[in-house]
Scaffold this motif. Sequence first.
Motif, PDB file in Angstrom:
ATOM      1  N   PHE A   8       6.766 -22.763  -1.589  1.00  0.00           N
ATOM      2  CA  PHE A   8       6.654 -22.315  -0.678  1.00  0.00           C
ATOM      3  C   PHE A   8       6.835 -20.930  -0.247  1.00  0.00           C
ATOM      4  N   TRP A   9       7.861 -20.373  -0.822  1.00  0.00           N
ATOM      5  CA  TRP A   9       8.150 -18.913  -0.887  1.00  0.00           C
ATOM      6  C   TRP A   9       6.959 -18.000  -1.821  1.00  0.00           C
ATOM      7  N   HIS A  10       6.196 -18.626  -2.518  1.00  0.00           N
ATOM      8  CA  HIS A  10       5.205 -17.982  -3.282  1.00  0.00           C
ATOM      9  C   HIS A  10       4.111 -17.875  -2.517  1.00  0.00           C
ATOM     10  N   LEU A  11       3.928 -18.745  -1.534  1.00  0.00           N
ATOM     11  CA  LEU A  11       2.757 -18.702  -0.548  1.00  0.00           C
ATOM     12  C   LEU A  11       2.993 -17.913   0.563  1.00  0.00           C
ATOM     13  N   PHE A  12       4.226 -17.934   1.045  1.00  0.00           N
ATOM     14  CA  PHE A  12       5.025 -17.110   2.155  1.00  0.00           C
ATOM     15  C   PHE A  12       4.720 -15.543   2.014  1.00  0.00           C
ATOM     16  N   PHE A  13       5.124 -15.343   0.737  1.00  0.00           N
ATOM     17  CA  PHE A  13       5.285 -13.927   0.469  1.00  0.00           C
ATOM     18  C   PHE A  13       3.698 -13.095   0.213  1.00  0.00           C
ATOM     19  N   ASN A  14       2.822 -14.045  -0.555  1.00  0.00           N
ATOM     20  CA  ASN A  14       1.532 -13.803  -0.682  1.00  0.00           C
ATOM     21  C   ASN A  14       0.805 -13.693   0.511  1.00  0.00           C
ATOM     22  N   MET A  15       1.063 -14.661   1.652  1.00  0.00           N
ATOM     23  CA  MET A  15       0.443 -14.424   2.765  1.00  0.00           C
ATOM     24  C   MET A  15       0.679 -13.383   3.598  1.00  0.00           C
ATOM     25  N   ILE A  16       2.054 -12.962   3.459  1.00  0.00           N
ATOM     26  CA  ILE A  16       2.441 -11.578   4.144  1.00  0.00           C
ATOM     27  C   ILE A  16       1.870 -10.287   3.826  1.00  0.00           C
ATOM     28  N   MET A  17       1.839 -10.474   2.479  1.00  0.00           N
ATOM     29  CA  MET A  17       1.047  -9.380   1.937  1.00  0.00           C
ATOM     30  C   MET A  17      -0.536  -9.272   2.271  1.00  0.00           C
ATOM     31  N   LEU A  18      -1.189 -10.540   2.195  1.00  0.00           N
ATOM     32  CA  LEU A  18      -2.661 -10.420   2.325  1.00  0.00           C
ATOM     33  C   LEU A  18      -2.729 -10.100   3.671  1.00  0.00           C
ATOM     34  N   ASN A  19      -1.851 -10.480   4.785  1.00  0.00           N
ATOM     35  CA  ASN A  19      -2.180 -10.132   6.117  1.00  0.00           C
ATOM     36  C   ASN A  19      -1.979  -8.822   6.450  1.00  0.00           C
ATOM     37  N   SER A  46      -4.962  -7.048   4.449  1.00  0.00           N
ATOM     38  CA  SER A  46      -6.264  -7.237   5.216  1.00  0.00           C
ATOM     39  C   SER A  46      -6.393  -6.499   6.421  1.00  0.00           C
ATOM     40  N   ARG A  47      -5.721  -6.243   7.158  1.00  0.00           N
ATOM     41  CA  ARG A  47      -5.795  -5.508   8.269  1.00  0.00           C
ATOM     42  C   ARG A  47      -6.210  -4.003   8.037  1.00  0.00           C
ATOM     43  N   LEU A  48      -5.761  -3.247   6.838  1.00  0.00           N
ATOM     44  CA  LEU A  48      -5.768  -2.090   6.459  1.00  0.00           C
ATOM     45  C   LEU A  48      -7.237  -2.030   6.062  1.00  0.00           C
ATOM     46  N   PHE A  49      -7.582  -2.884   5.127  1.00  0.00           N
ATOM     47  CA  PHE A  49      -8.984  -3.031   4.503  1.00  0.00           C
ATOM     48  C   PHE A  49     -10.110  -3.180   5.574  1.00  0.00           C
ATOM     49  N   LEU A  50      -9.838  -3.989   6.434  1.00  0.00           N
ATOM     50  CA  LEU A  50     -10.821  -4.287   7.534  1.00  0.00           C
ATOM     51  C   LEU A  50     -11.065  -3.153   8.503  1.00  0.00           C
ATOM     52  N   THR A  51     -10.152  -2.151   8.486  1.00  0.00           N
ATOM     53  CA  THR A  51     -10.133  -0.906   9.272  1.00  0.00           C
ATOM     54  C   THR A  51     -11.449  -0.174   8.831  1.00  0.00           C
ATOM     55  N   ALA A  66      -7.989  -1.511  -3.156  1.00  0.00           N
ATOM     56  CA  ALA A  66      -9.113  -0.897  -2.769  1.00  0.00           C
ATOM     57  C   ALA A  66      -8.831   0.009  -1.439  1.00  0.00           C
ATOM     58  N   THR A  67      -8.046  -0.639  -0.411  1.00  0.00           N
ATOM     59  CA  THR A  67      -7.970   0.378   0.578  1.00  0.00           C
ATOM     60  C   THR A  67      -7.318   1.577   0.399  1.00  0.00           C
ATOM     61  N   THR A  68      -6.307   1.557  -0.776  1.00  0.00           N
ATOM     62  CA  THR A  68      -5.392   2.782  -0.887  1.00  0.00           C
ATOM     63  C   THR A  68      -6.440   3.645  -1.908  1.00  0.00           C
ATOM     64  N   THR A  69      -7.410   3.173  -2.503  1.00  0.00           N
ATOM     65  CA  THR A  69      -8.326   4.048  -3.324  1.00  0.00           C
ATOM     66  C   THR A  69      -9.173   4.571  -2.166  1.00  0.00           C
ATOM     67  N   TYR A  70      -9.510   4.089  -1.304  1.00  0.00           N
ATOM     68  CA  TYR A  70     -10.356   4.715  -0.096  1.00  0.00           C
ATOM     69  C   TYR A  70      -9.674   5.760   0.559  1.00  0.00           C
ATOM     70  N   GLN A  71      -8.311   5.309   1.086  1.00  0.00           N
ATOM     71  CA  GLN A  71      -7.598   6.226   2.140  1.00  0.00           C
ATOM     72  C   GLN A  71      -6.077   6.244   1.549  1.00  0.00           C
ATOM     73  N   PRO A  72      -5.785   7.005   0.054  1.00  0.00           N
ATOM     74  CA  PRO A  72      -4.648   7.065  -0.256  1.00  0.00           C
ATOM     75  C   PRO A  72      -3.568   7.752   0.544  1.00  0.00           C
ATOM     76  N   LEU A  73      -4.074   8.487   1.545  1.00  0.00           N
ATOM     77  CA  LEU A  73      -3.081   9.430   2.418  1.00  0.00           C
ATOM     78  C   LEU A  73      -2.868   8.918   3.596  1.00  0.00           C
ATOM     79  N   MET A  74      -3.210   7.290   3.811  1.00  0.00           N
ATOM     80  CA  MET A  74      -3.086   6.702   4.984  1.00  0.00           C
ATOM     81  C   MET A  74      -1.501   6.567   5.573  1.00  0.00           C
TER      82      MET A  74
END
Length: 287
Positions: free
Chosen positions: A75-86, A89-94, A142-150
């Motif tokens: 459960f904790w493996h899933l929980f932390f992965n989904m927190i990081m994914l969320n 994802s918000r940054l990437f989809l910007t 991928a997001t960091t590569t595109y906007q590292p100083l964000m």
Amino acid sequence: MSKILDDIKLQYKIGGIANRIIYWNVGVFLLSLVFYQFTIGRFDFPSWIALSSNPKDVLYFPWTLLTYSFLHASFWHLFFNMIMLNFASRLFLTFFTQKQYFGLYVLSSIFAGIAFVISYYFLGIYSSIVGASGAVLAILVATTTYQPLMEVRLFLFGNVKLWHITAVFLVLDFMQIMLDNTGGHIAHIAGAVFGVVYVKMLQNGTDLSSIVTSFINFFSNLFQPKKATPFRKVHVNPRSNAAKRESKIVTKDKTQQQIDEILDKISQSGYDSLTKDEKEFLFNSGK
């Protein structure tokens, strides 16, 4: 209870691809509980859904290069992965589209899985791997590569540069690669590498997400029943065809009749008895 289910359905419909992938991960985790061994206190995933380091298993079950990224060991493996994914994802989809997001998640999962299989094969280790961490790190990098100083606002830390956050995760992976969960850290780093390549190619005009789109379209068209060509009934006017045939026959008969008359005249009086028009008519008919 019904209101909660209705809210979940609404969020699934309007939340976009990032929310859907999180829902898919949670749903698959709940279904995978059938593989949980309560006697030993852990999951025992079969080789047809978890990614095995044995190349033969991968050849028999090639879909495990993707299915493993929707499975989690706890459960904790899933929980932390989904927190990081969320978060990622918000940054990437910007900056990028949902199609590009989905393409990155799928392709980075496959790439990270291949890296795991190859590395463990040469290390002579037989094991299996589950988890979305490779894809999650690919989206973040991928997001960091595109906007590292964000700048990102973190609780207790305030505003932090995005590349600082990403660097911490990468350093931790490199530090732990030989200590524990070697295969997992190899997959994380491979996902990060793919995230860089993905964005660089995108900036150069090559959208790798089109591979996933083409693959999905191919299989959807393959299993979609073909539409039958509608039957068109052509109405033919029998009189007009008959009139054409009659016209051709009459014309042919008149021509032949005139030729016969000229030939009779030649047989009786000779060729010189023909008029100029008769000679030309006979010559043209001979052609």
